[in-house]
Write a protein that holds these residues in place. Structure first.
Motif, PDB file in Angstrom:
ATOM      1  N   ARG A   1      31.175  55.399 -30.544  1.00 52.76           N
ATOM      2  CA  ARG A   1      30.690  55.515 -31.922  1.00 52.76           C
ATOM      3  C   ARG A   1      31.427  54.551 -32.849  1.00 52.76           C
ATOM      4  O   ARG A   1      30.804  53.790 -33.613  1.00 52.76           O
TER       5      ARG A   1
ATOM      6  N   ARG B   1      29.761  51.187 -34.678  1.00 54.43           N
ATOM      7  CA  ARG B   1      29.705  51.139 -36.143  1.00 54.43           C
ATOM      8  C   ARG B   1      30.501  49.952 -36.684  1.00 54.43           C
ATOM      9  O   ARG B   1      30.085  49.303 -37.655  1.00 54.43           O
TER      10      ARG B   1
ATOM     11  N   ILE C   1      24.482  56.698 -35.363  1.00 53.96           N
ATOM     12  CA  ILE C   1      25.227  56.299 -34.172  1.00 53.96           C
ATOM     13  C   ILE C   1      26.252  57.373 -33.826  1.00 53.96           C
ATOM     14  O   ILE C   1      27.219  57.605 -34.571  1.00 53.96           O
ATOM     15  N   GLU C   2      26.018  58.058 -32.743  1.00 56.11           N
ATOM     16  CA  GLU C   2      26.920  59.079 -32.208  1.00 56.11           C
ATOM     17  C   GLU C   2      26.992  58.908 -30.696  1.00 56.11           C
ATOM     18  O   GLU C   2      26.032  58.422 -30.075  1.00 56.11           O
ATOM     19  N   ASP C   3      28.087  59.326 -30.096  1.00 54.74           N
ATOM     20  CA  ASP C   3      28.267  59.138 -28.657  1.00 54.74           C
ATOM     21  C   ASP C   3      27.133  59.766 -27.851  1.00 54.74           C
ATOM     22  O   ASP C   3      26.581  59.149 -26.936  1.00 54.74           O
TER      23      ASP C   3
END
Length: 359
Positions: free
Chosen positions: A2, A6, A177-179
């Motif tokens: 993440r 970013r 955006i996240e794992d």
């Protein structure tokens, strides 16, 4: 992952072709940090790629020499795409305005043809992407969620070609955006890539002529095969299964048209003598796993026949034959029939692909 993704997005608006501090940081992230984070997903990605998950390659680039607008990190089966200029792969591209990361199932802008890798005209590149989408659609039933535009904000010629070579795109916006989200979409993309690889392995992308050239190259230039690493050709048993299926399809059609047949495949440079009323037709049959057959391979004897007996020959092409691979007894089924009765070979372009060179 993440934080890495970013941060790359945050650096994109500071793009420069020079090696500025921002570009140095972006380069380290796409070539090192992100590569290691994707490699950490080896187990789910390997499972998603199926038969092609045994040798996953992950690599990144931010340009050779001058920096590129669209830095990228890609994953693939090394055998099917040993270099970014060859084959299909999953690649992460970052929107130039920093608005998000684009997870792409895309391809190189070059392709095997006439024994070598050539740069594709844009129209052919579009066709290649369309072929990949059709394969995925056939395998999964839909393309969701990889239906976003292939517009990442690029301006330079090479990055624009990266956009053009993006067959399937899922954009994940900066805030999303996240794992877990990224892992899910990467696994989905790898599944799509596995379906494309399976179709390539069946020979569905290469024309029959290109498949024949690969067989010639395997014999005359074995080192070239070792360098390419791509296993697109069929073995002898598989080719026989495809040829027999094409003969069956052609025979059924000819009989339905009222022809009386004599199978001459073992003794003449054509496969059937077909008689109807006072008409005698010499029929050549070509079968292929390829989805299209805009180019076929013929021997010198076959070409001579079609020229000598022009107007009294026929060409029957059976494309899209589906092959069930089995080491002992592969089987073939299906196929789409194209019949060219009274075929004029001189309306097609003849290109020599191999010569018999005698001392």
């Amino acid at each position: 992952m993440r934080e890495t993704l970013r941060r790359i997005c945050e650096l994109q608006p500071y793009y420069s072709s020079d090696n500025t501090p921002e570009m140095q940081e972006r380069g380290r992230l796409v070539r090192q940090a992100l590569v290691e984070e994707i490699r950490a997903l080896h187990v789910p990605l390997s499972a998603a790629l199926g038969d092609f998950g045994h040798d996953i390659l992950v690599e990144g680039s931010d340009g050779i020499g001058r920096k590129t607008e669209l830095a990228w990190t890609r994953l693939c089966c090394k055998q099917m795409s040993p270099r970014p200029t060859v084959g299909f792969y999953v690649v992460l591209h970052f929107s130039t305005d920093g608005s998000g990361v684009n997870i792409v199932v895309g391809c190189s802008s070059s392709k095997f043809h006439n024994g070598y890798s050539i740069v594709l005209p844009l129209e052919e590149l579009d066709n290649r992407c369309e072929w990949a989408r059709n394969i995925v659609l056939e395998d999964r039933g839909d393309l969701e969620p990889f239906t976003d535009p292939n517009d990442f904000g690029a301006r330079a010629k090479l990055p624009k070609s990266f956009e053009r070579a993006s067959a399937l795109v899922k954009k994940v916006s900066y805030d999303d955006i996240e794992d877990g989200v990224m892992e899910q979409h990467l696994v989905e993309a790898a599944e799509m890539l596995g379906a494309i690889y399976a179709a390539q392995r069946q020979g569905r992308e290469l024309s029959p002529a290109d498949q024949a050239e690969l067989e010639i190259i395997d014999i005359t230039r074995p080192a070239a095969k070792a360098r390419s690493g791509q296993g697109f050709g069929l073995n002898a048993k598989e080719r026989t299964a495809v040829e027999l299926r094409a003969m069956d399809v052609a025979e059924e059609w000819l009989c339905s048209q009222g022809y009386m047949l004599r199978n001459t495949a073992a003794t003449e440079p054509y496969d059937f003598e077909a008689k109807k009323d006072d008409e005698l037709l010499y029929v050549e049959v070509k079968g292929t796993t390829s989805d299209t057959a805009n180019a076929i391979a013929m021997t010198h004897g076959e070409v001579a026949l079609h020229r000598r007996e022009k107007g009294r020959t026929g060409l029957i092409i059976v494309t899209g034959i589906r092959l069930k691979k089995d080491a002992e007894q592969p089987s073939a089924s299906g196929g789409t029939l194209e019949t060219l009765i009274g075929w004029d070979i001189d309306e097609w372009l003849l290109e020599p692909t191999a010569f018999r060179v005698s001392r």
